[in-house]
Design a protein around this motif. Structure first.
Motif, PDB file in Angstrom:
ATOM      1  N   GLY A  20       0.820  -1.203   0.000  1.00  0.00           N
ATOM      2  CA  GLY A  20       0.000   0.000   0.000  1.00  0.00           C
ATOM      3  C   GLY A  20       0.851   1.248   0.000  1.00  0.00           C
ATOM      4  N   ARG A  21       1.851   1.267   0.837  1.00  0.00           N
ATOM      5  CA  ARG A  21       2.846   2.356   0.854  1.00  0.00           C
ATOM      6  C   ARG A  21       4.100   1.841   1.536  1.00  0.00           C
ATOM      7  N   VAL A  41      -0.038  -5.687   1.692  1.00  0.00           N
ATOM      8  CA  VAL A  41       0.360  -5.798   0.287  1.00  0.00           C
ATOM      9  C   VAL A  41      -0.861  -5.585  -0.602  1.00  0.00           C
ATOM     10  N   THR A  42      -0.629  -5.311  -1.895  1.00  0.00           N
ATOM     11  CA  THR A  42      -1.724  -5.108  -2.848  1.00  0.00           C
ATOM     12  C   THR A  42      -2.183  -6.453  -3.414  1.00  0.00           C
ATOM     13  N   ASP A  43      -3.256  -6.400  -4.212  1.00  0.00           N
ATOM     14  CA  ASP A  43      -3.774  -7.625  -4.818  1.00  0.00           C
ATOM     15  C   ASP A  43      -2.825  -8.192  -5.868  1.00  0.00           C
ATOM     16  N   TYR A  44      -1.882  -7.376  -6.315  1.00  0.00           N
ATOM     17  CA  TYR A  44      -0.981  -7.828  -7.364  1.00  0.00           C
ATOM     18  C   TYR A  44       0.377  -8.261  -6.836  1.00  0.00           C
ATOM     19  N   ALA A  45       0.531  -8.310  -5.526  1.00  0.00           N
ATOM     20  CA  ALA A  45       1.818  -8.669  -4.925  1.00  0.00           C
ATOM     21  C   ALA A  45       2.101 -10.153  -5.109  1.00  0.00           C
ATOM     22  N   SER A  46       3.367 -10.469  -5.281  1.00  0.00           N
ATOM     23  CA  SER A  46       3.792 -11.863  -5.405  1.00  0.00           C
ATOM     24  C   SER A  46       4.152 -12.409  -4.023  1.00  0.00           C
ATOM     25  N   GLU A  47       3.680 -13.616  -3.754  1.00  0.00           N
ATOM     26  CA  GLU A  47       4.090 -14.299  -2.527  1.00  0.00           C
ATOM     27  C   GLU A  47       5.147 -15.356  -2.817  1.00  0.00           C
ATOM     28  N   ARG A  48       5.524 -15.461  -4.098  1.00  0.00           N
ATOM     29  CA  ARG A  48       6.460 -16.510  -4.504  1.00  0.00           C
ATOM     30  C   ARG A  48       7.916 -16.056  -4.492  1.00  0.00           C
ATOM     31  N   ARG A  49       8.161 -14.734  -4.548  1.00  0.00           N
ATOM     32  CA  ARG A  49       9.544 -14.247  -4.659  1.00  0.00           C
ATOM     33  C   ARG A  49       9.761 -13.029  -3.743  1.00  0.00           C
ATOM     34  N   VAL A  50       9.416 -13.184  -2.488  1.00  0.00           N
ATOM     35  CA  VAL A  50       9.595 -12.088  -1.527  1.00  0.00           C
ATOM     36  C   VAL A  50      11.058 -12.094  -1.068  1.00  0.00           C
ATOM     37  N   THR A  51      11.696 -10.929  -1.185  1.00  0.00           N
ATOM     38  CA  THR A  51      13.127 -10.836  -0.877  1.00  0.00           C
ATOM     39  C   THR A  51      13.332 -10.186   0.489  1.00  0.00           C
ATOM     40  N   VAL A  52      14.245 -10.760   1.293  1.00  0.00           N
ATOM     41  CA  VAL A  52      14.642 -10.192   2.585  1.00  0.00           C
ATOM     42  C   VAL A  52      16.141  -9.882   2.510  1.00  0.00           C
ATOM     43  N   VAL A  53      16.471  -8.614   2.749  1.00  0.00           N
ATOM     44  CA  VAL A  53      17.876  -8.190   2.735  1.00  0.00           C
ATOM     45  C   VAL A  53      18.278  -7.873   4.178  1.00  0.00           C
ATOM     46  N   PRO A  54      19.129  -8.695   4.819  1.00  0.00           N
ATOM     47  CA  PRO A  54      19.542  -8.424   6.205  1.00  0.00           C
ATOM     48  C   PRO A  54      20.399  -7.162   6.274  1.00  0.00           C
ATOM     49  N   GLU A  55      20.340  -6.502   7.405  1.00  0.00           N
ATOM     50  CA  GLU A  55      21.108  -5.271   7.606  1.00  0.00           C
ATOM     51  C   GLU A  55      22.601  -5.569   7.548  1.00  0.00           C
TER      52      GLU A  55
END
Length: 394
Positions: A20-21, A41-55
Motif C-alpha cells: 500500500g505504501r 500488500v496489494t492484490d498484485y503482490a507476489s508471494e512466490r519471490r519475496v526478498t529479505v535483505v539483512p542489515e
C-alpha cells in the motif's frame, strides 16, 4: 535457575515494493515474514519471490510463502531481525481455477509452469466428476478494446503440459453431468419455481385448495439430464414430484427426437412394474407430454338435460344426475346408471365419480316403445276406419 521473559524485543523493518505504501513496520523477534506482510500488500503482490535483505549484508534471500503455507516449509517464512528490508515484487502470473478440483482458488504460477501444474499441483488434482474433455479457459486480451475470449481444451487429445497459461486466465473444470443430453417433461407438471414455493404460505394454501394447482390447466416444463442408456422410468423417478395432481398419468406421450411417438404411457405402471414395452431407452432431445385430466363429467341417456358438467370432487353419480335435470320417467328404464371411465372401463355405482367419467342412464326397453307404437297404430286405424265408414255411407 529460572528465566522469565517479561516481553520480547520490538524493532522496525522496512517494507517496500508492491505494498500500500513503503514504510517501517514494527515487529517482534517472534514475528515471521508473513506477519509483516499481512494486510499490507496489494492484490498484485507476489508471494512466490519475496526478498529479505539483512542489515549490513549483501546477500538477498528470496522466499516462497506459498511453499510455507501449503507444504509447511517454514524456512521459506523466516523470523525477522532488526534492520531487515523486505521487498515485495509484482506477481508474474495470477491464474484462477474453479470447478471440479480439490483446491479451487487463485494461484501465482512460476516461470515454465503450465496447465498441468495448475491442476495437479495447485488444484491438488481433478475430482472424479471432472470432465477432462471440456476444460474451459477464459482469457483477458492485452487489447483493452477487445472483450474476454473463451476456448475449450480437451485433455484427452492434448497433454496439459502443452497448454500454457497467461496472467489473469480463469480455468474452469466442469462436471460430466453438465453436458449430458436433456430430457424434457411438458404439460401437467410444476416448474421448479412452483415446487420450491410449496414451502411458503402461498404454496401451503395452494396445496390445501383442490381448485388451484390440482385444477390448473397451465402447462409447465421440467428438464432433467440423462445418461447414455438411461431408461424412461429412471428419468421419471427424478421428476415424479413435479407432476401435478391434475395430470392424466396413464395417458402420457413420449415424443422422440426424430418426430415419432410412443404411447400412451402409464406412468404409475411404468414406475411400479417397469413394463419393458414402455420403459424405452431415452435419446437426446426426447420429451414426454403429460396431459391434464379434463375437469368434466358427461351424463347421457334417460335424463331431462344430458350434457357435460363441471367436475366436483367427492360426489356420487346422483349429484350429476340432478345437474342433468334428473331422471326422465318417460325415457329412463332403470334408476341405476352405467358408469365408465375415460378408457371405457366399467366402474361401480358405489364409487365416487372421477373426472372424465361418463354416466349413462339406460333408456326404456324396446317393449315400451313397442306399446307406444301399437297405441299410435291403433289410433290411426280407428281414424281410418271411421273415415272409411263415412265415405261408404255417402
Amino acid at each position: 535457575p529460572r528465566l522469565t521473559i517479561e516481553r520480547v524485543g520490538r524493532f522496525h523493518v522496512l517494507l517496500r515494493g508492491e505494498v500500500g505504501r513503503a514504510r517501517y513496520v514494527e515487529v517482534s523477534g517472534l514475528d515471521r515474514l508473513s506477519d509483516a506482510l499481512d494486510g499490507r500488500v496489494t492484490d498484485y503482490a507476489s508471494e512466490r519471490r519475496v526478498t529479505v535483505v539483512p542489515e549490513g549484508e549483501a546477500d538477498r534471500r528470496e522466499h516462497d510463502l506459498f511453499l510455507a503455507r501449503r507444504d509447511g516449509a517454514m524456512e521459506e517464512d523466516p523470523y525477522l531481525r532488526p534492520g531487515d528490508v523486505i521487498e515485495v515484487p509484482r506477481a508474474d502470473r495470477r491464474v484462477r481455477i474453479s470447478g471440479q478440483v480439490h483446491r479451487s482458488g487463485e494461484y501465482q504460477l512460476l516461470a515454465g509452469e503450465t496447465l498441468e501444474e495448475l491442476i495437479e499441483r495447485y488444484g491438488d488434482g481433478m475430482t472424479r466428476r471432472g470432465d477432462r474433455g471440456r476444460i474451459e479457459i477464459e482469457r483477458v486480451p492485452e487489447d483493452p478494446d477487445r472483450s474476454s475470449e473463451r476456448f475449450t481444451v480437451d485433455l484427452r487429445e492434448v497433454e496439459p503440459s502443452e497448454v500454457t497459461l497467461e496472467d489473469e486466465d480463469a480455468v474452469s473444470i466442469r462436471t460430466r453431468e453438465e453436458y449430458r443430453p436433456r430430457f424434457m417433461v411438458e404439460g401437467a407438471v410444476r416448474t421448479q419455481e412452483q415446487l420450491e414455493a410449496v414451502g411458503t404460505d402461498e404454496g401451503a394454501q395452494t396445496q390445501t385448495n383442490p381448485f388451484s394447482l390440482a385444477g390448473t390447466q397451465t402447462p409447465g416444463r421440467v428438464r432433467t439430464r440423462v445418461s447414455e442408456g438411461e431408461r424412461l422410468s429412471e428419468a421419471l423417478r427424478r421428476v415424479d414430484g413435479n407432476i401435478l395432481p391434475a395430470a392424466e398419468r396413464n395417458s402420457a406421450l413420449l415424443i422422440r427426437a426424430d418426430g415419432s411417438e410412443h404411447g400412451p404411457v402409464d406412468i404409475d405402471r411404468l414406475l411400479s412394474e417397469r413394463d419393458p414395452d414402455d420403459d424405452v431407452v431415452l435419446e437426446p432431445d426426447d420429451r414426454l407430454y403429460i396431459p391434464f385430466r379434463q375437469q368434466f363429467v358427461t351424463v347421457t341417456g334417460g335424463v331431462r338435460s344430458p350434457g357435460r358438467f363441471p367436475y366436483m370432487p367427492g360426489r356420487s353419480y346422483e349429484y350429476y344426475l340432478n345437474l342433468a335435470g334428473g331422471r326422465d320417467p318417460d325415457r329412463a328404464l332403470t334408476r341405476t346408471p352405467v358408469i365408465t371411465d375415460q378408457h371405457n372401463e366399467r366402474r361401480s355405482p358405489d364409487d365416487l365419480i372421477e373426472t372424465e367419467d361418463r354416466i349413462h342412464l339406460r333408456e326404456n326397453h324396446p317393449f315400451r316403445w313397442l306399446g307406444q307404437t301399437l297405441t299410435i297404430v291403433s289410433t290411426a286405424l280407428t281414424i281410418g276406419t271411421t273415415i272409411y265408414q263415412l265415405t261408404s255411407g255417402e
